[in-house]
Design a protein around this motif. Sequence first.
Motif, PDB file in Angstrom:
ATOM      1  N   ALA A   8       0.834  -1.215   0.000  1.00  0.00           N
ATOM      2  CA  ALA A   8       0.000   0.000   0.000  1.00  0.00           C
ATOM      3  C   ALA A   8       0.861   1.255   0.000  1.00  0.00           C
ATOM      4  CB  ALA A   8      -0.940  -0.019   1.207  1.00  0.00           C
ATOM      5  N   VAL A   9       1.974   1.213   0.745  1.00  0.00           N
ATOM      6  CA  VAL A   9       2.886   2.373   0.770  1.00  0.00           C
ATOM      7  C   VAL A   9       3.474   2.605  -0.617  1.00  0.00           C
ATOM      8  CG1 VAL A   9       5.150   3.156   1.595  1.00  0.00           C
ATOM      9  CG2 VAL A   9       3.450   2.307   3.224  1.00  0.00           C
TER      10      VAL A   9
ATOM     11  N   GLU B  85       2.284   1.718  -3.513  1.00  0.00           N
ATOM     12  CA  GLU B  85       1.254   2.185  -4.450  1.00  0.00           C
ATOM     13  C   GLU B  85       0.884   3.647  -4.199  1.00  0.00           C
ATOM     14  OE1 GLU B  85      -1.743  -1.088  -3.887  1.00  0.00           O
ATOM     15  OE2 GLU B  85      -1.812  -0.973  -6.066  1.00  0.00           O
ATOM     16  N   SER B  86       0.727   4.013  -2.923  1.00  0.00           N
ATOM     17  CA  SER B  86       0.286   5.382  -2.665  1.00  0.00           C
ATOM     18  C   SER B  86       1.413   6.384  -2.937  1.00  0.00           C
ATOM     19  CB  SER B  86      -0.247   5.529  -1.239  1.00  0.00           C
ATOM     20  OG  SER B  86       0.809   5.410  -0.325  1.00  0.00           O
ATOM     21  N   ARG B  87       2.649   5.972  -2.692  1.00  0.00           N
ATOM     22  CA  ARG B  87       3.753   6.922  -2.892  1.00  0.00           C
ATOM     23  C   ARG B  87       4.120   7.091  -4.356  1.00  0.00           C
ATOM     24  NH1 ARG B  87       7.078   9.605   0.530  1.00  0.00           N
ATOM     25  NH2 ARG B  87       5.875   8.615   2.164  1.00  0.00           N
ATOM     26  N   TRP B  88       4.060   5.975  -5.114  1.00  0.00           N
ATOM     27  CA  TRP B  88       4.567   6.034  -6.488  1.00  0.00           C
ATOM     28  C   TRP B  88       3.512   5.693  -7.538  1.00  0.00           C
ATOM     29  CZ3 TRP B  88       8.344   3.088  -3.274  1.00  0.00           C
ATOM     30  CH2 TRP B  88       9.346   3.926  -2.753  1.00  0.00           C
ATOM     31  N   GLY B  89       2.273   5.438  -7.104  1.00  0.00           N
ATOM     32  CA  GLY B  89       1.175   5.326  -8.069  1.00  0.00           C
ATOM     33  C   GLY B  89       0.877   3.933  -8.569  1.00  0.00           C
ATOM     34  N   GLY B  90       1.539   2.908  -8.019  1.00  0.00           N
ATOM     35  CA  GLY B  90       1.239   1.544  -8.463  1.00  0.00           C
ATOM     36  C   GLY B  90       2.404   0.633  -8.161  1.00  0.00           C
TER      37      GLY B  90
ATOM     38  N   ALA C 168      -1.923  -6.073  -6.572  1.00  0.00           N
ATOM     39  CA  ALA C 168      -1.447  -4.724  -6.941  1.00  0.00           C
ATOM     40  C   ALA C 168      -0.869  -4.734  -8.359  1.00  0.00           C
ATOM     41  CB  ALA C 168      -0.396  -4.246  -5.938  1.00  0.00           C
TER      42      ALA C 168
ATOM     43  N   ARG D 234      -3.633  -4.539 -10.594  1.00  0.00           N
ATOM     44  CA  ARG D 234      -4.365  -3.256 -10.615  1.00  0.00           C
ATOM     45  C   ARG D 234      -3.816  -2.310 -11.678  1.00  0.00           C
ATOM     46  NH1 ARG D 234      -5.362  -4.269  -5.049  1.00  0.00           N
ATOM     47  NH2 ARG D 234      -3.408  -3.399  -4.248  1.00  0.00           N
ATOM     48  N   ARG D 235      -2.600  -2.562 -12.172  1.00  0.00           N
ATOM     49  CA  ARG D 235      -2.084  -1.734 -13.269  1.00  0.00           C
ATOM     50  C   ARG D 235      -2.976  -1.937 -14.489  1.00  0.00           C
ATOM     51  NH1 ARG D 235       1.174   2.432 -11.836  1.00  0.00           N
ATOM     52  NH2 ARG D 235       3.381   1.881 -11.606  1.00  0.00           N
TER      53      ARG D 235
END
Length: 295
Positions: free
Chosen positions: A115-116, A118-123, A169, A172-173
């Motif tokens: 989650a970190v 994904e949220s920091r770098w978008g995926g 994740a 999710r891309r």
Amino acid sequence: MAPASREGPVIGTEPAGTEPAASNAAAGRVAIITGAARGIGAATVRALAADGWSVLAVDCAGDDEAIPYRLGTKAELDAVVAETAALAGRAGGADRIGSFVADVRDPEALAAAVAVAESRWGGLDAAIGCAGVIAGGVPQWEVPLDQERAVLDIDLGGVLNLARAAVPALLRRPEPRSGRFLAVASAAATRGLPMLAAYCAAKAGVAGLIRALAVELGSTGVTANAVSPGSTDTPILAASARLYDLASPQDFAAHQPAGRLLAPAEIAAVLAFLAGPASSGMTGAVVPADGGLAL
Ligand SMILES: NC(=O)c1ccc[n+]([C@@H]2O[C@H](COP(=O)([O-])OP(=O)(O)OC[C@H]3O[C@@H](n4cnc5c(N)ncnc54)[C@H](O)[C@@H]3O)[C@@H](O)[C@H]2O)c1
């Protein structure tokens, strides 16, 4: 030992320099790497960071009561991040490297790490399971139960947990995807190494997991591959030498056709290739990077 508690990310803070940003195909791609405080994992952080990836470096950063040698430390994890962030910073990307303390036996901690990222770098584009331990030194039926459990739970369970957290994740891309799930197996996945039964079982399990994942991922564009290193000059090899009562880990070199120990960077180079676009035709592969050890 109870699983290590998780912590928030520690992002490198080196100021951006004036050199041009990394311009290869990895720019904008995001990886999570376990076992990143030292050895093969740390070398893989360096290799991907040099290729332009954003990297979350994950490690338990603490010892385990069941494992009879020192594991990576928080100071080592911080040093890997500081060093690679400094290099990335010279290309204008100091904020591309972060660290996260998590025990791979803890699925929730790995989910939090994903989650970190994904949220920091978008995926997320790659998850690379390098975390591992070794124990044994006596026949399987004499190995203390807590050691056997730790080897299986970390070396196989930790990769399963990483897949559980990271594959959704990667999926999710948006299409067309080019996600990579990678794990470090071992020459022990295919050889019967005496006094290392749980380690052999765990690494054979990793190879089986990768093959099954590859089929499950099918045509999604996300691939699953593993690398099987031979004797590589890291602390786990020193621990193996002690288990075999060898004078030095260098003694393993004679068993490897290459006649020398491998460097962690040589394994990281194969993982970096597999993480990159050029490996798109490979899935379910367990690639030896072993100086011929498995021959
Ligand atoms: N070095 C070799 O000769 C060799 C050969 C074949 C396979 N391997 C495999 O390569 C991988 C990397 O090993 P290495 O050689 O870099 O060893 P290493 O001991 O230098 O590094 C292993 C890292 O994993 C971390 N780790 C251990 N348990 C963890 C846990 N529960 N959660 C999170 N992190 C944890 C450690 O703190 C350490 O930083 C391992 O999976 C190992 O089995 C190594």
